[in-house]
Scaffold this motif. Structure first.
Motif, short mmCIF file in Angstrom:
data_model
loop_
_atom_site.label_atom_id
_atom_site.label_comp_id
_atom_site.label_asym_id
_atom_site.label_seq_id
_atom_site.Cartn_x
_atom_site.Cartn_y
_atom_site.Cartn_z
N GLY A 150 15.88 83.46 -71.37
CA GLY A 150 15.30 82.37 -72.14
C GLY A 150 15.00 81.12 -71.32
N MET A 151 14.60 81.33 -70.06
CA MET A 151 14.36 80.18 -69.18
C MET A 151 12.90 80.03 -68.77
SD MET A 151 17.68 79.97 -66.66
CE MET A 151 17.21 81.38 -65.67
N GLU A 152 11.99 80.50 -69.62
CA GLU A 152 10.57 80.42 -69.28
C GLU A 152 10.12 78.99 -69.03
OE1 GLU A 152 11.87 82.00 -71.95
OE2 GLU A 152 10.60 83.65 -72.59
N LYS A 153 10.70 78.04 -69.75
CA LYS A 153 10.29 76.64 -69.60
C LYS A 153 10.95 75.97 -68.39
CE LYS A 153 9.11 76.03 -74.42
NZ LYS A 153 9.47 75.45 -75.70
N GLN A 154 12.03 76.56 -67.91
CA GLN A 154 12.74 75.96 -66.78
C GLN A 154 12.30 76.52 -65.42
OE1 GLN A 154 14.48 77.10 -69.51
NE2 GLN A 154 15.21 75.16 -70.35
N VAL A 155 11.71 77.71 -65.40
CA VAL A 155 11.33 78.35 -64.14
C VAL A 155 9.82 78.36 -64.01
CG1 VAL A 155 11.49 80.44 -62.72
CG2 VAL A 155 13.42 79.77 -64.19
N ILE A 156 9.34 77.83 -62.89
CA ILE A 156 7.91 77.74 -62.62
C ILE A 156 7.56 78.74 -61.52
CG2 ILE A 156 6.04 76.22 -61.85
CD1 ILE A 156 8.02 73.87 -62.72
N PHE A 157 6.67 79.67 -61.83
CA PHE A 157 6.19 80.64 -60.84
C PHE A 157 4.87 80.11 -60.29
CE2 PHE A 157 9.06 83.10 -63.43
CZ PHE A 157 9.62 84.02 -62.57
N LEU A 158 4.90 79.55 -59.11
CA LEU A 158 3.70 78.93 -58.55
C LEU A 158 2.76 79.95 -57.91
CD1 LEU A 158 2.41 76.09 -57.98
CD2 LEU A 158 3.35 76.34 -55.68
N GLY A 159 3.30 81.00 -57.33
CA GLY A 159 2.48 81.94 -56.58
C GLY A 159 2.41 81.54 -55.13
N VAL A 160 1.29 81.83 -54.49
CA VAL A 160 1.12 81.55 -53.06
C VAL A 160 0.33 80.28 -52.90
CG1 VAL A 160 0.08 82.41 -50.92
CG2 VAL A 160 1.19 84.00 -52.48
N THR A 161 0.68 79.49 -51.89
CA THR A 161 -0.05 78.27 -51.57
C THR A 161 -0.19 78.12 -50.06
OG1 THR A 161 -0.10 75.86 -51.77
CG2 THR A 161 2.06 76.88 -51.66
N ASP A 162 -1.29 77.53 -49.64
CA ASP A 162 -1.49 77.25 -48.22
C ASP A 162 -0.86 75.91 -47.83
OD1 ASP A 162 -2.92 79.59 -47.71
OD2 ASP A 162 -4.83 78.66 -48.26
N HIS A 163 -0.31 75.20 -48.81
CA HIS A 163 0.24 73.86 -48.56
C HIS A 163 1.68 73.77 -49.03
CE1 HIS A 163 -3.77 72.63 -47.46
NE2 HIS A 163 -4.20 73.19 -48.57
N VAL A 164 2.52 74.70 -48.58
CA VAL A 164 3.90 74.73 -49.03
C VAL A 164 4.63 73.44 -48.67
CG1 VAL A 164 4.88 75.84 -46.97
CG2 VAL A 164 5.91 76.23 -49.21
N GLU A 165 4.21 72.79 -47.60
CA GLU A 165 4.86 71.53 -47.19
C GLU A 165 4.73 70.44 -48.25
OE1 GLU A 165 0.68 71.35 -45.43
OE2 GLU A 165 2.20 72.88 -45.71
N ASP A 166 3.65 70.46 -49.02
CA ASP A 166 3.49 69.46 -50.09
C ASP A 166 4.57 69.63 -51.16
OD1 ASP A 166 1.24 68.63 -48.75
OD2 ASP A 166 -0.18 69.50 -50.16
N TYR A 167 4.95 70.85 -51.43
CA TYR A 167 5.96 71.13 -52.45
C TYR A 167 7.36 70.86 -51.93
CZ TYR A 167 2.11 73.03 -55.05
OH TYR A 167 0.94 73.15 -55.71
N LEU A 168 7.57 71.12 -50.67
CA LEU A 168 8.90 70.86 -50.09
C LEU A 168 9.13 69.37 -49.97
CD1 LEU A 168 9.04 73.65 -47.38
CD2 LEU A 168 10.27 73.56 -49.55
#
Length: 168
Positions: A150-168
């Motif tokens: 029941g954690m669909e709203k708490q877990v975000i599946f972003l997928g692949v990104t070329d800019h992982v540093e922006d998220y970190l």
């Protein structure tokens, strides 16, 4: 094949300390033979660690291994408050306790255990969110586990990104 074709530079790169998955990987004799052949037929041997080098290139067969650590341009990962604000707004997590994970959805990364831990965190902090960056063969299995808990709203599946540093 490369040696037979006359390719002058044949590089073998070892990134692991063991082989997993597939029918051949379970046969230790096949692994040993293939590693020996790769070591002998390559012109250059590279590994990302001493452990990876020792596993792929036994010292008595292939003593000349270059250790090339996985390099990271740290300037790309410097904290930027504007990027942080922008990403948090896009993800709608401005006032949340955010945990991030970057990695392929595979057995080695142990997402199932990560979800178990996060489930316990959510019990203590309802603002907690988990951002998962990556793809892989176990993504659907992990998605189902998140739904079952029941954690669909708490877990975000972003997928692949070329800019992982922006998220970190």
């Amino acid at each position: 094949s490369a040696k037979l074709a006359g390719v002058p530079c044949r590089i073998v790169h070892s990134h692991n300390s063991r082989c997993e998955g597939g029918r051949l990987s379970n046969n230790m004799l096949v692994q040993k033979i293939l590693r020996k052949l790769m070591g002998r037929w390559s012109t250059d041997k590279i590994a990302c660690s001493d452990v990876a080098a020792t596993w792929m290139f036994p010292v008595d067969d292939c003593p000349n291994v270059t250790i090339l650590k996985n390099g990271i341009d740290t300037k790309r990962f410097q904290f930027n408050p504007l990027k942080r604000e922008k990403i948090r707004k896009e993800l709608r997590v401005q006032n949340c306790f955010l945990i991030g994970h970057v990695g392929r959805f595979s057995k080695q990364k142990n997402h199932s255990f990560l979800i178990d831990i996060f489930y316990e965190i959510v019990k203590k902090d309802k603002t907690a969110r988990l951002l998962l960056i990556g793809q892989g063969e176990l993504k659907e299995e992990i998605h189902l586990k998140v739904q079952e808990l029941g954690m669909e709203k708490q877990v975000i599946f972003l997928g692949v990104t070329d800019h992982v540093e922006d998220y970190l």
